[in-house]
Design a protein around this motif. Structure first.
Motif, PDB file in Angstrom:
ATOM      1  N   ALA A 102       0.728  -1.202  -0.038  1.00 36.02           N
ATOM      2  CA  ALA A 102       0.109   0.070   0.141  1.00 36.02           C
ATOM      3  C   ALA A 102       0.879   1.093   0.006  1.00 36.02           C
ATOM      4  N   ARG A 103       1.914   1.181   0.680  1.00 34.01           N
ATOM      5  CA  ARG A 103       2.840   2.178   0.783  1.00 34.01           C
ATOM      6  C   ARG A 103       3.836   2.315   0.058  1.00 34.01           C
ATOM      7  N   GLN A 104       4.167   1.130  -0.752  1.00 37.36           N
ATOM      8  CA  GLN A 104       5.431   1.181  -1.497  1.00 37.36           C
ATOM      9  C   GLN A 104       6.664   1.382  -0.778  1.00 37.36           C
ATOM     10  N   GLU A 105       6.865   0.867   0.546  1.00 35.76           N
ATOM     11  CA  GLU A 105       7.954   1.109   1.331  1.00 35.76           C
ATOM     12  C   GLU A 105       8.701  -0.037   1.956  1.00 35.76           C
ATOM     13  N   ASP A 106       9.936  -0.013   2.218  1.00 35.61           N
ATOM     14  CA  ASP A 106      10.461  -1.125   2.464  1.00 35.61           C
ATOM     15  C   ASP A 106      10.619  -1.346   3.966  1.00 35.61           C
ATOM     16  N   TYR A 107      10.559  -2.771   4.426  1.00 40.23           N
ATOM     17  CA  TYR A 107      10.669  -2.837   6.031  1.00 40.23           C
ATOM     18  C   TYR A 107      11.450  -4.134   6.072  1.00 40.23           C
ATOM     19  N   LYS A 108      12.173  -4.451   7.201  1.00 44.10           N
ATOM     20  CA  LYS A 108      13.075  -5.477   7.473  1.00 44.10           C
ATOM     21  C   LYS A 108      12.104  -6.289   8.495  1.00 44.10           C
ATOM     22  N   MET A 109      12.518  -7.628   8.229  1.00 41.54           N
ATOM     23  CA  MET A 109      11.764  -8.778   8.798  1.00 41.54           C
ATOM     24  C   MET A 109      12.774  -9.952   8.831  1.00 41.54           C
ATOM     25  N   LEU A 110      12.424 -10.790   9.830  1.00 41.53           N
ATOM     26  CA  LEU A 110      12.926 -12.005   9.899  1.00 41.53           C
ATOM     27  C   LEU A 110      12.556 -13.238   9.159  1.00 41.53           C
ATOM     28  N   MET A 111      13.194 -13.980   8.528  1.00 42.28           N
ATOM     29  CA  MET A 111      12.436 -14.796   7.812  1.00 42.28           C
ATOM     30  C   MET A 111      11.439 -15.785   8.610  1.00 42.28           C
ATOM     31  N   ASN A 119       1.597 -17.594   6.497  1.00 41.93           N
ATOM     32  CA  ASN A 119       0.650 -18.629   6.650  1.00 41.93           C
ATOM     33  C   ASN A 119      -0.693 -18.177   7.512  1.00 41.93           C
ATOM     34  N   SER A 120      -0.455 -16.994   7.878  1.00 37.16           N
ATOM     35  CA  SER A 120      -1.693 -16.512   8.579  1.00 37.16           C
ATOM     36  C   SER A 120      -3.019 -16.305   8.022  1.00 37.16           C
ATOM     37  N   PRO A 121      -4.223 -16.829   8.366  1.00 39.81           N
ATOM     38  CA  PRO A 121      -5.421 -16.610   8.009  1.00 39.81           C
ATOM     39  C   PRO A 121      -5.954 -15.351   7.926  1.00 39.81           C
ATOM     40  N   ASN A 122      -5.221 -14.421   8.644  1.00 36.94           N
ATOM     41  CA  ASN A 122      -5.890 -13.099   8.718  1.00 36.94           C
ATOM     42  C   ASN A 122      -4.478 -12.188   8.715  1.00 36.94           C
ATOM     43  N   ARG A 123      -4.537 -11.558   7.611  1.00 39.55           N
ATOM     44  CA  ARG A 123      -3.441 -10.676   7.110  1.00 39.55           C
ATOM     45  C   ARG A 123      -4.031  -9.309   7.262  1.00 39.55           C
ATOM     46  N   ASN A 124      -3.406  -8.540   8.137  1.00 38.36           N
ATOM     47  CA  ASN A 124      -3.881  -7.139   8.125  1.00 38.36           C
ATOM     48  C   ASN A 124      -3.220  -6.069   7.183  1.00 38.36           C
ATOM     49  N   LYS A 125      -2.280  -6.687   6.566  1.00 42.91           N
ATOM     50  CA  LYS A 125      -1.421  -5.951   5.488  1.00 42.91           C
ATOM     51  C   LYS A 125      -1.047  -6.606   4.236  1.00 42.91           C
ATOM     52  N   VAL A 126      -0.761  -6.098   3.249  1.00 44.30           N
ATOM     53  CA  VAL A 126      -0.317  -6.826   2.093  1.00 44.30           C
ATOM     54  C   VAL A 126       1.087  -6.463   1.961  1.00 44.30           C
ATOM     55  N   ASP A 184      -3.051 -10.052  -3.987  1.00 52.46           N
ATOM     56  CA  ASP A 184      -3.135  -8.563  -4.164  1.00 52.46           C
ATOM     57  C   ASP A 184      -1.879  -7.845  -4.036  1.00 52.46           C
ATOM     58  N   SER A 185      -0.834  -8.394  -3.726  1.00 51.61           N
ATOM     59  CA  SER A 185       0.300  -7.699  -3.827  1.00 51.61           C
ATOM     60  C   SER A 185       0.720  -7.297  -5.073  1.00 51.61           C
ATOM     61  N   PHE A 186       1.358  -6.086  -5.228  1.00 48.35           N
ATOM     62  CA  PHE A 186       1.670  -5.412  -6.485  1.00 48.35           C
ATOM     63  C   PHE A 186       3.077  -4.663  -6.477  1.00 48.35           C
ATOM     64  N   THR A 187       3.704  -4.762  -7.409  1.00 45.87           N
ATOM     65  CA  THR A 187       5.135  -4.020  -7.623  1.00 45.87           C
ATOM     66  C   THR A 187       4.889  -3.071  -8.814  1.00 45.87           C
ATOM     67  N   ASP A 188       5.111  -1.772  -8.421  1.00 46.40           N
ATOM     68  CA  ASP A 188       4.813  -0.790  -9.373  1.00 46.40           C
ATOM     69  C   ASP A 188       5.869  -0.662 -10.756  1.00 46.40           C
ATOM     70  N   PHE A 189       5.684  -0.017 -11.615  1.00 42.05           N
ATOM     71  CA  PHE A 189       6.369   0.170 -12.822  1.00 42.05           C
ATOM     72  C   PHE A 189       7.859   0.141 -12.616  1.00 42.05           C
TER      73      PHE A 189
END
Length: 404
Positions: A102-111, A119-126, A184-189
């Motif tokens: 939604a923001r087209q911003e990068d974040y760090k996350m552990l694998m 694997n979560s059935p309820n994802r609050n973000k894409v 519904d994930s999207f990578t811009d041009f």
């Protein structure tokens, strides 16, 4: 994101949503726009047809779709390979770059956090993962790029496998990426870094590509769009002559040539393996894309690693190819001549930059110390002179033939 039947919307042109047509919502103004999703005149080939001789005869200017991996020499895990398996092979504590779509911003996350999210059935973000390069992990043993990629790639063929311990440059690792996208994930041009070509295999799921030819006009529009302050508010597909749509389904592999501007939509959860490679067939455009990246001040983390070093190796390689043709009394193909001209021009300009003085010194030492696939020593001044001379001589010869 895409429009849906459950959420009826209208484009700003006031035409309603049609399931077969692509639409996208601007996250800022919340308006919806149609994309010009014309079907692309994509080449459909069997894996065994993708050979160096095929590209020498036909070039590489149009995306190629391969329905099955038979004949490609491509090795990937079985289709029941899951995100947990990715984690098991790259490491639970591996830090990865994750894009907030939604923001087209990068974040760090552990694998392990990514696996839990995916694997979560309820994802609050894409979220979307498109930059996990795994060459130096156990996962690398399970993936082998297509044979044609290994045959054409400058990195595969021109860089040594091992470098001196005190080397200031590292061998680019860009041929093995694991891309994990949720629905519904999207990578811009964008254009892939350094004008690299791309191989892209959908292990499971589906991807929808929106592709734009790298014409002179479209490249100019792209640079202006990337440089604009309202980039996120403008759908780039509406600015160009044609934006093609290409759906890549499970088990299919697509090869995208140099410079093609593309966006990618993920309609269902997907796992993809892919990679990037530089090669002989579109050298001027590869260099043009790199110069655009420099002009728009692309952050170093998004550039092709050691791009300029790779081009010095390529210059020596192209010069050798030119000499082989000339010694055999044969006319070099246009893509080699054009590559020689482009490398000669760009490399010469790089040596005149102040920040390249140290680069030249270290590069000469680096090549001198290398023991494997590269020459023991490269005299950059002599190399540039010879490359420029051979290209000019070929130009003169061609002009003389035209006059007669």
């Amino acid at each position: 994101m895409m429009a849906s039947e459950e959420d009826p919307v209208y484009c700003i042109c006031r035409k309603p949503y049609v399931e077969s047509e692509f639409m996208i919502e601007c996250d800022v103004c919340k308006d919806w726009f149609h994309g010009s999703g014309d079907d692309i005149p994509i080449l459909r080939l069997h894996g065994g047809e993708l050979t160096p001789s095929y590209f020498r005869e036909n070039g590489f200017s149009i995306p190629i779709l391969v329905e099955k991996k038979d004949g490609l020499g491509l090795i990937v895990p079985p289709s029941n390979f899951r995100i947990q398996d990715v984690e098991n092979n790259v490491g639970s504590m591996r830090e990865i770059d994750v894009i907030d779509v939604a923001r087209q911003e990068d974040y760090k996350m552990l694998m392990r956090e990514w696996t839990e999210y995916f694997n979560s059935p309820n994802r609050n973000k894409v979220f979307n993962v498109i930059s996990l390069e795994f060459s130096n992990t156990k996962l690398s043993d399970l993936v082998l790029p297509p044979t044609i990629v290994r045959q054409l790639s400058w990195v595969s063929n021109l860089w040594p496998d091992h470098l001196p311990d005190d080397c200031t440059y590292t061998r680019p690792e860009v041929q093995k990426y694991c891309l994990m996208g949720v629905k519904d994930s999207f990578t811009d041009f964008h254009i892939d870094f350094g004008g690299t070509s791309v191989w892209y295999h959908v292990l499971w799921g589906e991807k929808v590509f929106y592709l734009i030819r790298p014409t002179t006009a479209n490249i100019a529009l792209y640079e202006a769009w990337v440089s604009s302050s309202n980039q996120s508010e403008t759908f780039f597909g509406d600015q160009v002559d044609v934006c093609y749509k290409c759906v890549i389904k499970q088990g299919q592999t697509v090869f995208i040539p140099t410079g093609w501007i593309h966006a990618v939509f993920t309609p269902i959860d997907s796992l993809v393996f892919g990679g990037n490679f530089l090669h002989d067939f579109n050298v001027p455009l590869q260099l043009q894309v790199y110069e655009i990246e420099r002009r728009v001040k692309t952050p170093a983390k998004y550039l092709f690693p050691s791009f300029e070093t790779t081009c010095w190796y390529a210059a020596k390689h192209v010069l050798d190819v030119l000499k082989d043709y000339i010694e055999d009394g044969k006319k070099p193909p246009p893509y080699i001549v054009n590559g020689a001209k482009a490398l000669s021009t760009h490399l010469k300009s790089w040596t005149q930059r102040k920040d390249l003085v140290l680069f030249i010194y270290f590069f000469k030492q680096f090549v001198k110390d290398a023991k494997h696939d590269v020459p023991e020593h490269i005299q950059y001044g002599k190399l540039l002179k010879e490359l420029s001379k051979e290209a000019k001589d070929l130009d003169v010869t061609s002009q003389e033939k035209v006059k007669t």
